[in-house]
Design a protein around this motif. Structure first.
Motif, mmCIF file in Angstrom:
data_model
loop_
_atom_site.group_PDB
_atom_site.id
_atom_site.type_symbol
_atom_site.label_atom_id
_atom_site.label_comp_id
_atom_site.label_asym_id
_atom_site.label_seq_id
_atom_site.Cartn_x
_atom_site.Cartn_y
_atom_site.Cartn_z
ATOM 1 N N THR A 56 0.838 -1.202 0.000
ATOM 2 C CA THR A 56 0.000 0.000 0.000
ATOM 3 C C THR A 56 0.875 1.254 0.000
ATOM 4 O O THR A 56 0.596 2.222 -0.718
ATOM 5 N N ASP A 176 -5.746 -1.378 -4.902
ATOM 6 C CA ASP A 176 -5.135 -2.141 -3.811
ATOM 7 C C ASP A 176 -6.023 -3.343 -3.487
ATOM 8 O O ASP A 176 -7.218 -3.326 -3.779
ATOM 9 N N GLU A 177 -5.444 -4.349 -2.868
ATOM 10 C CA GLU A 177 -6.192 -5.556 -2.464
ATOM 11 C C GLU A 177 -6.886 -6.209 -3.661
ATOM 12 O O GLU A 177 -8.052 -6.609 -3.565
HETATM 13 MG MG LIG Z 1 -1.960 -2.943 2.147
#
Ligand SMILES: [Mg+2]
Ligand SMILES: Nc1ncnc2c1ncn2[C@@H]1O[C@H](COP(=O)(O)OP(=O)(O)O)[C@@H](O)[C@H]1O
Length: 405
Positions: A56, A176-177
């Motif tokens: 991140t 993200d993710e």
């Molecule tokens: Mg992360």
């Protein structure tokens, strides 16, 4: 030391004082933007790595780089949503990017077209008609309205890419993710990028997520291999780990003895999250400058307690008794990836009986499959934590499962 000046950042996504050891990735991202901006093509990337390695933080670096290069940025943290919710989210984000590229009053034909394709994209699955993008732009006809996610997203990204190109800008979509996107949603993104690359448009998608084997099939897989690299984000090398420990303190005019740093590197094994947590606790405990090996030794207990009560525990708290028994059985076998049938044996069950539990844990992002038939923890050292947190393996009795939704 003074707590108010503690320079360490033991929090998910918190940018550290200095981002150490990620020069290769940031260089690759600059190259990507540079080449797309010049009308060339380039492989994009999906970064994979365990929890707490700094994915991140890297995406945040990419956002800053993109802004420096005068690109528009779309940031999104994926979660498990059905396709119509995914459309709404993407449409909302694309609308924002388009409006930032140029205010409505200054839209050219391309701006207007992009807007109407975004509207069509946002509504074509929403049969109830209860959701609206919140701008009165008529949907386009024949673009973004096929009712097939991949085709519609392709139309939307091409239209926004053309609007950006006209303004000599670009759009970077940072997600993200990514492991929480459904296979179809990820395939749609890949298909869309395949289109924008063919048209040499300045729009791209960069992702970060857990190291699942790419569960993509057919065309999407062959596109993905051509269009993306999947670099691994890992723990820091010993030298980089030293820098990550000493530099934040040095910025506050606090030094470490060499053997104190040795011990800190040994304890954290270069994992960025662990480095920040240990650095934080050492700072709280140390009273003298320079920080000594004894300070690090003394901070160790608080460091371990803090990791247990936060980083590790939030994961275990989300698990049902059967899920935690599964992870406990895995831990029994050691830190390496474990075969499904070996774990089942420890649990005294058939592989097929505990298969659904394993699938749930993968779904929740607690386990991943490094290769077919194996599962591993997504959090470094989670096996040791499980042994501490659950001293005795207790397998709950077999129950009739509720139907999974
Ligand atoms: Mg992360
Ligand atoms: N390159 C780095 N150098 C030092 N610390 C870092 C680095 N990258 C991340 N961190 C720290 O590590 C922790 C985890 O970072 P994060 O980006 O949330 O990891 P991930 O997204 O991979 O789970 C945070 O506390 C962050 O401050």
């Amino acid at each position: 030391m003074d707590s108010a000046r503690n320079p360490y950042t033991p929090n998910a996504g918190a940018s550290p004082e200095i981002v150490v050891g990620r020069g290769e990735q940031t260089k690759a991202f600059r190259t990507l933007l540079g080449r797309l901006g010049a009308g060339r093509t380039h492989q994009s990337m999906v970064m994979v790595g365990l929890r707490g390695v700094g994915k991140t933080v890297l995406l945040n670096e990419f956002r800053d780089i993109a802004h420096q290069e005068n690109w528009e940025v779309i940031e999104h943290e994926a979660s498990k949503h059905d396709d119509s919710r995914f459309r709404q989210t993407m449409a909302t984000l694309l609308r924002g990017a388009l409006l930032r590229l140029s205010p409505r009053a200054r839209w050219t034909d391309r701006g207007h077209r992009a807007a109407s394709v975004i509207t069509a994209f946002s509504v074509s699955m929403d049969q109830q008609g209860t959701w609206s993008l919140g701008w009165d732009v008529e949907p386009s006809e024949g673009l973004g309205d096929h009712g097939e996610l991949g085709m519609d997203l392709s139309d939307a990204l091409v239209a926004v890419g053309e609007a950006a190109q006209e303004r000599q800008r670009g759009v970077a979509i940072l997600i993200d993710e990514v492991q929480f996107l459904s296979a179809r949603q990820l395939e749609a993104l890949i298909q869309a990028i395949h289109k924008t690359v063919q048209r040499k448009l300045p729009i791209t998608f960069v992702g970060a997520g857990l190291p699942q084997i790419a569960e993509l099939a057919g065309d999407a897989k062959s596109y993905a291999e051509r269009l993306f690299q999947f670099p691994t984000v890992d723990s820091l090398s010993p030298e980089d780990a030293r820098t990550a420990i000493t530099d934040p303190a040095a910025a506050e005019s606090v030094q470490y003895d060499d053997d104190a740093v040795d011990l800190a590197v040994e304890i954290t094994r270069g994992y960025p999250y662990f480095i920040q947590e240990l650095g934080y606790q050492v700072w709280e405990i140390a009273e003298q400058n320079p920080i000594s090996r004894d300070d690090v030794e003394q901070a160790r207990e608080a460091y371990e307690a803090k990791l247990d009560s936060s980083f590790f525990r939030v994961r275990l708290d989300r698990a049902t008794p059967l899920q935690s028994a599964y992870m406990r059985a895995m831990a029994e076998l050691g830190p390496e990836p474990q075969k499904a049938d070996a774990v089942a044996r420890v649990l005294g069950r058939e592989s097929s009986q505990v298969g659904p539990t394993r699938a749930e844990l993968i779904d929740m992002g607690l386990l991943y499959t490094p290769e077919h038939g194996y599962a591993a923890f997504t959090v470094p050292d989670f096996d040791k934590y499980m042994l501490r947190a659950v001293p005795e393996l207790l397998v709950p009795p077999i129950q009739k499962r509720k139907k999974r939704t």
